[in-house]
Each structure stands twice: as C-alpha cells, then as structure tokens.
Design an enzyme around this catalytic site. Structure first.
Site, PDB file in Angstrom:
ATOM      1  N   THR A  68      23.360  10.956 -31.547  1.00 49.28           N
ATOM      2  CA  THR A  68      22.497  11.776 -30.527  1.00 49.28           C
ATOM      3  C   THR A  68      22.515  11.405 -29.189  1.00 49.28           C
ATOM      4  OG1 THR A  68      20.830  10.204 -31.105  1.00 49.28           O
ATOM      5  CG2 THR A  68      20.660  12.240 -32.448  1.00 49.28           C
ATOM      6  N   LYS A 106      22.936  13.819 -25.621  1.00 50.45           N
ATOM      7  CA  LYS A 106      22.324  13.628 -24.565  1.00 50.45           C
ATOM      8  C   LYS A 106      23.291  13.416 -23.236  1.00 50.45           C
ATOM      9  CE  LYS A 106      19.015  11.115 -27.233  1.00 50.45           C
ATOM     10  NZ  LYS A 106      18.984   9.601 -27.710  1.00 50.45           N
ATOM     11  N   HIS A 151      20.722   9.531 -43.298  1.00 53.24           N
ATOM     12  CA  HIS A 151      21.334   9.177 -41.952  1.00 53.24           C
ATOM     13  C   HIS A 151      22.694   8.330 -41.894  1.00 53.24           C
ATOM     14  CE1 HIS A 151      17.669  10.366 -39.885  1.00 53.24           C
ATOM     15  NE2 HIS A 151      17.072  10.307 -40.904  1.00 53.24           N
ATOM     16  N   LYS A 206      25.424   2.350 -27.400  1.00 53.16           N
ATOM     17  CA  LYS A 206      24.744   2.799 -28.783  1.00 53.16           C
ATOM     18  C   LYS A 206      24.602   1.422 -29.481  1.00 53.16           C
ATOM     19  CE  LYS A 206      28.542   5.228 -29.083  1.00 53.16           C
ATOM     20  NZ  LYS A 206      28.093   6.613 -29.770  1.00 53.16           N
ATOM     21  N   ARG A 207      24.301   1.156 -30.545  1.00 56.80           N
ATOM     22  CA  ARG A 207      24.121  -0.134 -31.092  1.00 56.80           C
ATOM     23  C   ARG A 207      25.739  -0.677 -31.433  1.00 56.80           C
ATOM     24  NH1 ARG A 207      19.233  -2.264 -33.274  1.00 56.80           N
ATOM     25  NH2 ARG A 207      20.785  -3.989 -34.353  1.00 56.80           N
ATOM     26  N   LYS A 257      31.597   1.881 -34.631  1.00 59.88           N
ATOM     27  CA  LYS A 257      31.228   2.766 -33.576  1.00 59.88           C
ATOM     28  C   LYS A 257      32.570   2.252 -32.865  1.00 59.88           C
ATOM     29  CE  LYS A 257      26.392   2.901 -33.934  1.00 59.88           C
ATOM     30  NZ  LYS A 257      26.081   4.348 -33.930  1.00 59.88           N
TER      31      LYS A 257
HETATM   32  C1  F58 Z   1      21.595   6.584 -37.439  1.00 67.23           C
HETATM   33  N1  F58 Z   1      21.222   5.590 -38.244  1.00 67.23           N
HETATM   34  C2  F58 Z   1      23.119   7.278 -37.527  1.00 67.23           C
HETATM   35  N2  F58 Z   1      19.964   3.829 -38.539  1.00 67.23           N
HETATM   36  O1  F58 Z   1      23.747   6.312 -37.358  1.00 67.23           O
HETATM   37  C3  F58 Z   1      23.509   8.103 -36.478  1.00 67.23           C
HETATM   38  O2  F58 Z   1      24.795   8.558 -36.716  1.00 67.23           O
HETATM   39  C4  F58 Z   1      22.305   9.265 -36.558  1.00 67.23           C
HETATM   40  O3  F58 Z   1      22.798  10.141 -35.220  1.00 67.23           O
HETATM   41  C5  F58 Z   1      21.000   8.786 -36.298  1.00 67.23           C
HETATM   42  O4  F58 Z   1      20.692   8.009 -37.442  1.00 67.23           O
HETATM   43  C6  F58 Z   1      19.944   9.927 -36.434  1.00 67.23           C
HETATM   44  O5  F58 Z   1      20.182  10.757 -37.517  1.00 67.23           O
HETATM   45  C7  F58 Z   1      20.418   4.729 -37.974  1.00 67.23           C
HETATM   46  O6  F58 Z   1      20.088   4.708 -36.543  1.00 67.23           O
HETATM   47  C8  F58 Z   1      19.266   2.702 -38.556  1.00 67.23           C
HETATM   48  O7  F58 Z   1      19.019   2.299 -37.317  1.00 67.23           O
HETATM   49  C9  F58 Z   1      18.847   2.207 -39.725  1.00 67.23           C
HETATM   50  C10 F58 Z   1      17.564   1.096 -39.345  1.00 67.23           C
HETATM   51  C11 F58 Z   1      16.838   0.454 -40.480  1.00 67.23           C
HETATM   52  C12 F58 Z   1      18.037  -0.234 -41.061  1.00 67.23           C
HETATM   53  C13 F58 Z   1      19.174   0.616 -41.660  1.00 67.23           C
HETATM   54  C14 F58 Z   1      19.706   1.571 -40.489  1.00 67.23           C
END
Ligand code: F58
Length: 855
Positions: A700, A704, A399, A590-591, A596
């Site tokens: 994602t 949405k 991811h 988003k985070r 970003k």
């Molecule tokens: C996200 N990753 C990607 N990681 O940033 C985003 O582009 C993608 O759409 C999404 O995954 C789904 O595929 C992400 O959310 C985390 O939150 C992890 C959590 C645990 C620690 C490392 C990052």
C-alpha cells in the site's frame, strides 16, 4: 508463572446488593434510564468560532487538567485540545449511534488484531473542519498548533501494511456513511520503538499510554467476561441427544475503550472499540492476608498480560499461547458486544441481515467456532441452524502468499485453551470433508490436502482453511495476489467454490496520505480542479491535461521541493540527519523482510559506490541521489537485523567518503512509523517496490508514493501490476522476472552463485561487502548476509540484479530531463485515483457485504 499454566479464578465474594456497582447496564434485559427533556438532543459545544473554541479549550484545561493556562504543560495543552476536538465530535457520535440503533441497518464489524492508526489530532481536526479555528484559537492563547500536534504519541497498534489498511478502511467507511464498528485490542505496548546502537537495531517498549490517551473513552461497566481452559462435559438425554457444556477453568474481563472514527466533513462518527484485559478479581484476599502478596496478585498479572503487548511479527506467526489468547479474547468480547447491542428481542436467525464480520486475515478466525458455540450452547440452536447462520456472517481477507505466514494452531494448544472450540472445529471439518467426498469420491489425497486439520509437522488447525470454509467470500488484496490465491494457495477450494474467490485491490485514504500529509500538493490540486477529489479520488484524472502545462509543472516541482524542505527540517531535529534538498530522493520504506529485498536496493547503492572508488566512474558523473530507508525487523529475525546493520554501516562509509563528493547519501532514520511516513512520502521522487514477483500480496506504500507524485521502480508484483497498468509503461520503471518466470526458475533449480560468477559488477559489489569495507575490515560481520545471497538467496535478488541496475540507469537518465520527469510524476498522481480506500470499500460493499450507507 509459566506461559502455559493458568490460575483458577476464585469465586467472587458476595456483596450486599446496594453496594454492588452496576456492571453491564447496557446488557440485555436491563432498562435504560428515563430521559430528560434537555437530554433529547446531545449536548453540543458552542459553534466553532475562534472565541467559542478558546472558551471550550480553556474550560477543558481548567476543569479536566486542573491547571491554569499560565501553569500548563505542553501535555496539558495537547490533552485539553484533544478533548476540545472530541467534544465537537461527540454530538455527531451519539447521533450516529442512535440512527444506527433505530435504523436496524446492516453493519460491518471489522475484526482486526491490528490498527496502525497514526496520530489522531491532525486527522480529527481535518475531518471536523476545525483546523483553522483551532490554529487561530491557540495563537490567541500564545500557543502553536504544530507544537501541540507534535506532542501526540502515535498509537502503533499494528505491524505494517495489514494494520494500516484496517485504519484506512475504517476512515473510508465513516467518510462514506457506512455503519461500521472496528473491533480490536488495546495493546498497552504497541509496535516496539526502534533505536540503533552502533548501527544495530535495539528495541524499546512503546509505552504510548504513558501520558494518557485523550481520544479513548473507557467503559469498565460494559466489561465482558471471557472464559478459557477447562473441559467439555457432554450429557446425552433420553432421546439420545448429546449436549456439550464447556466448564472453563479461568476467565478474564474485557474492558471496552471507544475511539471516535470521524468521517471527512460529513458529520458521521463511527466507533473503533478496543478491548483491554483485566483480571476478574484484583487479588486473592485470603492469600493476601496470609502475607504472600506476590502470589495474591498473580492472577491479575496473568490476565492483564493478554492485552499487554503487540506481537512484533511481520510474517511468521510464532504459534505462541499468549497470541491465541489475544485472538480469542478480542473476538469473544466483540461477538458478545455486537450481539448484546442488538437488544433483548433480537432473533439471532436475523444476524446475517444485521452484520458481516470481516476477518482481517486469519487472526480473528476463532470467531467462527465462537459464534457456533454461542448459538448452540447458549441459545439452544441445533447444529444445522447454527451453521446456516454462521456461514452467512463471515468473510475472509487473506494478506499473504508466504506459506510460513499462514497460521496453524497446534491441536494440543487449542484443545487446552479452548476445548469446546476445538470440538466444534472438528465437527465443521467432518461435515466439510463430507462435501468434498461427495464431489470427489475416492480422492483421498484431496481430502488430506483440504482438511482443516493437518497432521504435519504436528496435528494442527489450518486457520485459513477454516476461514475459507466458513466465509461467504474469500478475497485477495490485489489482482495478481487473488489470482495466485485461486490458482495456488487455495486452489482446491477454488475448484470446489469458484464463486467464493474474489479480488478487492487495496487502497489508501486520501485524507491522511494526501490532504493531511501533503498540504502543498493538495492545495495545488484543489486550486486546479476544485475540492471534490478528496472524497472522489478518480477526479484526479482531471489533472492529466496539466501534465503538459509548464506553469503547472513548475508549481508541482515547487510543492515537491517544499516537501523536501519540510522533511529535511524534521529529520534534522528528529535524527540529526542533514538531508540534501537538491538530490533525487530515492525511498524504500516498509518492514524489513528478505522477500521485500532491501538487500537488492543495497546492492545497487554499494555497486554505485564501488564504481566510484574503483575509478570506473567519475563521481562528478553520478546523479546526485539520497537514499532513505525506513524499516523495522521482527526482533527474532536474525537475517533482517543483519541487513539493517549493513544498511547503516554502508551509510556511514558512503556518507563520509570524500571520493563520493557528496553525490550519494544513505540515511536510515530509526523507528519508521506512520508519522514519519506522512513527511517522507510526499518528499520522495522515486518509490522502491522491488519484492520478488509473487511475494508481496499488494503493498500500500506503493500507492501512497504514486499518489504523492513519486515514480515507481518496481517488479511485476502485488498492486504494482495495477499501478503500472494505470500510469502506463512510460511512467513506471519495470524490472525483474515476473511471477511465471520466478516459478519456472524455481522449478528448474536456482543457483545464485552462477549470477555472482557471471556478472562482474555483481561480483565486485558482493566482494566489497565481504572484504570488510563496511565493517572496519572485519570479514565476519556481514558474512551471513553475503553467503546467504551467494549460496541460498531464497528471494532471487541476484537473479534480478542486472535488470535492476539497468532500470536504475534509466531512472538516472529520466531524472536528468526535469520537465519530462515532472510530467510523469503528475501523470502518476492523475492516474492513481483508483487506489483510494473509498474505492476498496465500494468493492467490499458490492461484492461481499451488501451494506448500505445511512444518509
Ligand atoms: C501485508 N501483510 C502484506 N501482515 O504483506 C501487504 O502486501 C499488503 O499490502 C498488506 O498486508 C495489506 O493487505 C501484513 O502486513 C502482517 O503484518 C501480519 C501481522 C501479524 C503476523 C503476521 C503478519
């Protein structure tokens, strides 16, 4: 107790056999009870008539909550309602389980450390078609369904996109009748609650279980023991065959909590099984009797820490011991559970026909050596046979592209916590490097590059490499991301195994993010093209011709306006915000992460403001816009927290400056979560997807927004690329460098200061921040943000500024033509059916899993 020392578990005291409760009665070798004629069909509550529902609800309220309606609290009522809905789904749940067991069908076991579920009640009412009945039933009791829905605390068991994706996927699999069990961790505290104090983020614990969780069913009798620590003893027999035995030092229990995952109107109910850590022994009685109470419960506290809290990291894994404990804990429980559930006679050679363990990022990858350990140490397989099985049971989804996000566990830590697993990983690596050597003899550099074990900066295990070696497939989450995985991050592996690397573009569930979140638009769509789109989202295409229909466009605008009013009402109560409903609504949620580029959005806002206050632009000529941010920063991520502070302070100044004449508003409601997303996204006009190209794996939120009729302003990154291709260039505001341009600029040497010096508008914007305008005249507060942008700017916000500003001017111009804007928004909805998570699941099934729906 320090994080690194583990208590030894004391031997369990002997109890007389007839006083020992049955633990693990479902386990191998144990008989199930004789059935009863009345138990042949699971107990079904009365059919969902309004009266039947009222009876069931009152029954729950009286017997389960132990209160009369007249004395009940809102939480009593909510809990009783949740149980009522659960009761309606239970028969289907049991039936789903029975069919699955009897059919011996192949299941998906989705292994994910995170599930960002969102509230359950609304979704489950929708899936069971109980919404109208429940509303009427509650009304007849003088209660409001909306009030009870608002009582639910959302389970925030995830950080962001990755956890939410897992939740969308299990929804889709249930809806598509695919056998799936989701495995994860029942964190006692989910993602922190964000508050703002003087504009700065302050985190509060998320005690989401404080009022109970009516959706889960605990099964303490089915607890699984998980070992940690200790040493490996190797014995060599007369024939010279060495066998290893893990002698662990301590252990904990994993207690499963089952949660229903109902398909949409199809009668299937899959299971999400979350594990909670419990001490094997509540306390040490001998220490307790000697009077040291704190010491006596120490082991319990230690064990229960494992599922205590979700790590609030969004990209950089910290390599903490507790996190590795969490990962092994849930994976060991899940593998044991799945294998035991196949029954006593099951031949583990057939495991690949029964299951595919989908690894949601590297967090569950320790499952690979765990399965090897079970096969070899517990079931007596030899290495090759065990590997033949294991290497067919896993598939890995990546991811990220950020190098710092790829997990590497220090060998010192792994060896201390899981010595046998480390040994197994070493052997996997040795055999793998043999394959590499055979293919590229004498290419020592390549061996070093591809080794699962790295030596720098310390000896560590590269979990993404382990997953790649073991997985039948490795997938990225959008076309561009998968290509970059193949070409850059894992290119040596892609050269070795080109067929292993595939793309599955992410998707989102239309049930939660359209039908539930946007009833106005959903009703309009259903009135226009019928109901089928909810489970066949490509049918939204049928809306395309209506983009040219003035009446439809007016109705579409009405729905958008109604959504703005719903959002205004929510924010008024939730945050004391007064949202204008006649502005363009420009949303970035988003985070918070530098890649970003929330700062780029902020530079746009500050530059608009600067132009007004410097007299370059007349406020009356500015398109009225309200900017809404939603973002949590990882608590240890200083720069991200500074940026949050700056956004809040800019809002404070801009919102209150009479020179702006109310034409710009900046709001940042705290604690953005799934519940808020459901209100915010349907109301948006403009969706901000502005990451530096090559950094956002997919996104994602972008899907949405588009599906809810917002138009995207975005870079050529992640799934934006596919969104733009589908909706067309006329219906998307593209700006910025593409990935090859980013790479080229990086290679040439990026100097952000040059952009600052050469673009007067950018300079004026940054200077305004540096001047203290947003920090009561203080120059220090935001100095780190400004100087980081001007001197470092790892994610090249300054390089894309001019292009972004130009694209935003085009947005203003386009918005002025209401009919044309609406037409574009409708085409966004009509052309984004591809982004249903049902389609993602079809791709996984076809390209990776080979599972079949059970009809
Ligand atoms: C996200 N990753 C990607 N990681 O940033 C985003 O582009 C993608 O759409 C999404 O995954 C789904 O595929 C992400 O959310 C985390 O939150 C992890 C959590 C645990 C620690 C490392 C990052």
């Amino acid at each position: 107790m320090s994080e690194t020392t583990a208590p030894a578990s004391a031997p369990s005291p002997q109890q007389p056999a007839d006083e020992t409760p049955a633990i693990g009665i479902h386990k191998r070798g144990v008989q199930f009870p004789q059935t009863h004629p009345l138990a042949l069909a699971p107990v079904t509550p009365p059919p969902p008539t309004v009266d039947g529902f009222v009876k069931e609800f009152l029954h729950e309220l009286n017997t389960d909550q132990g209160v009369a309606l007249s004395r009940s609290s809102i939480n009593d009522q909510y809990t009783a309602l949740a149980h009522t809905v659960r009761n309606y789904l239970t028969a289907r749940w049991l039936e789903t389980g029975r069919k699955q067991r009897e059919g011996h069908t192949k299941s998906v076991a989705y292994l994910s450390a995170e599930y960002l579920l969102g509230r359950q009640l609304g979704n489950n009412l929708l899936a069971a078609n109980l919404n109208d009945v429940a509303r009427k039933a509650l009304e007849s009791c003088g209660l409001s369904l909306d009030t009870l829905r608002a009582q639910e605390v959302e389970p925030g068991l995830g950080n962001g996109g990755l956890g939410r994706l897992a939740a969308c996927f299990i929804d889709s699999l249930a809806t598509m009748n695919v056998p799936c069990v989701g495995y994860g961790i029942r964190y006692e505290y989910g993602i922190f609650r964000q508050t703002f104090v003087n504009g700065e983020q302050v985190e509060q614990p998320d005690s989401w279980l404080a009022l109970g969780n009516p959706w889960e069913i605990a099964h303490p009798e089915a607890a699984v023991k998980v070992n940690f620590g200790g040493r490996v003893e190797t014995v060599t027999d007369e024939a010279g065959v060495a066998t290893s035995t893990w002698v662990p030092e301590w252990n904990v229990l994993g207690v499963p909590y089952n949660i229903m995952v109902p398909g949409y109107l199809n009668g299937r109910v899959n299971t999400l099984r979350l594990w909670s850590a419990q001490a094997t022994q509540a306390f040490d009685l001998s220490i307790f009797n000697a009077g040291d109470y704190a010491q006596a419960v120490r082991a319990q506290t230690f064990a229960e820490n494992i599922s205590k809290v979700l790590y609030p990291e969004d990209s950089t894994p910290q390599g903490k011991e507790l996190r590795l404990q969490q990962q092994y804990f849930f994976v060991a429980c899940s593998l044991r559970d799945f294998i035991d559930n196949q029954g006593e006679d099951f031949d583990l050679r057939d495991l690949p026909e029964r299951v595919i363990f989908q690894l949601n990022d590297t967090h569950p990858v320790i499952a690979v050596p765990e399965l090897m350990r079970i096969l070899i140490d517990e079931r007596g397989f030899d290495w090759n046979d065990a590997w033949a099985i294991t290497s067919k049971c896993f598939a890995y989804t990546c991811h990220t592209l950020l190098p710092e996000a790829l997990e590497v566990w220090s060998v010192e830590l792994l060896g201390r916590l899981l010595p046998r697993h480390l040994e197994i990983i070493y052997r996997i690596n040795t055999e793998f490097l043999e394959v590499v050597r055979e293919r590229w003899p004498d290419d020592y550099l390549r061996l070093g590059r591809m080794s699962i074990v790295t030596e720098y900066p310390e000896r560590g295990i590269r979990m993404a490499y382990l997953a790649t070696v073991a997985g039948i497939k490795v997938n990225g989450v959008a076309a561009l991301h998968s290509q970059l995985l193949r070409d850059k991050v894992l290119n040596d592996f892609a050269e070795l195994w080109p067929d292993k690397f595939i793309n599955v573009t992410n998707g989102v569930t239309p049930r939660r993010f359209m039908k539930l979140a946007n009833p106005h638009l959903s009703d309009l769509i259903t009135d226009t093209i019928g109901t089928g789109w909810v489970t066949d989202l490509e049918r939204l295409e049928e809306l395309a011709p209506y983009a040219d229909d003035a009446d439809f466009r007016a109705a579409f605008r009405e729905a958008k306006h109604a959504n703005k009013i719903r959002l205004r009402d929510r924010l008024r109560v939730r945050d004391g915000i007064e949202l204008p409903t006649d502005h363009m609504l420009d949303v970035m949620v988003k985070r918070l992460h530098e890649y970003k580029r929330q700062t780029l959005k902020l530079l746009h806002i500050v530059s608009l403001y600067e132009q007004i206050i410097s007299g370059k632009v007349d406020a009356a000529d500015v398109t009225p816009r309200t900017f809404v941010f939603g973002a949590k920063a990882a608590p240890g991520y200083r720069m991200a927290k500074n940026i949050i502070h700056l956004i809040n302070n800019v809002g404070e100044v801009v919102n209150n400056d009479p020179a702006v004449e109310g034409r710009l508003k900046v709001f940042f409601p705290a604690n953005y979560n799934v519940t808020l997303a459901e209100r915010l996204i349907p109301a948006a006009d403009l969706s901000e997807q502005i990451s530096l190209a090559g950094m956002e794996a997919s996104g994602t939120g972008n899907m949405k927004f588009a599906l809810n009729g917002a138009i995207t302003i975005g870079t050529d990154d992640g799934a934006n690329v596919e969104i733009r291709k589908l909706v067309g260039d006329d219906n998307f505001f593209l700006f910025g460098m593409d990935e090859p341009q980013v790479a080229a600029l990086g290679a040439k040497g990026y100097h952000p200061g040059e952009y600052y010096e050469s673009d007067p508008r950018l300079k004026a914007t940054l200077d305004l921040i540096a001047s203290g305008t947003f920090s009561n005249g203080d120059h220090q507060t935001f100095e780190p943000v400004v100087s980081n942008l001007v001197h470092n700017d790892r994610f090249m916000a300054l390089a894309d500024f001019t292009s972004y500003i130009e694209a935003q001017a085009k947005v203003d111009a386009a918005y002025a033509d209401t009919e044309a804007w609406t037409r574009s928004a409708i085409l966004n909805v009509a052309r984004c059916g591809f982004f249903s998570s049902d389609r993602s699941m079809k791709d996984y099934i076809k390209l990776i899993w080979g599972t079949n729906p059970v009809l």
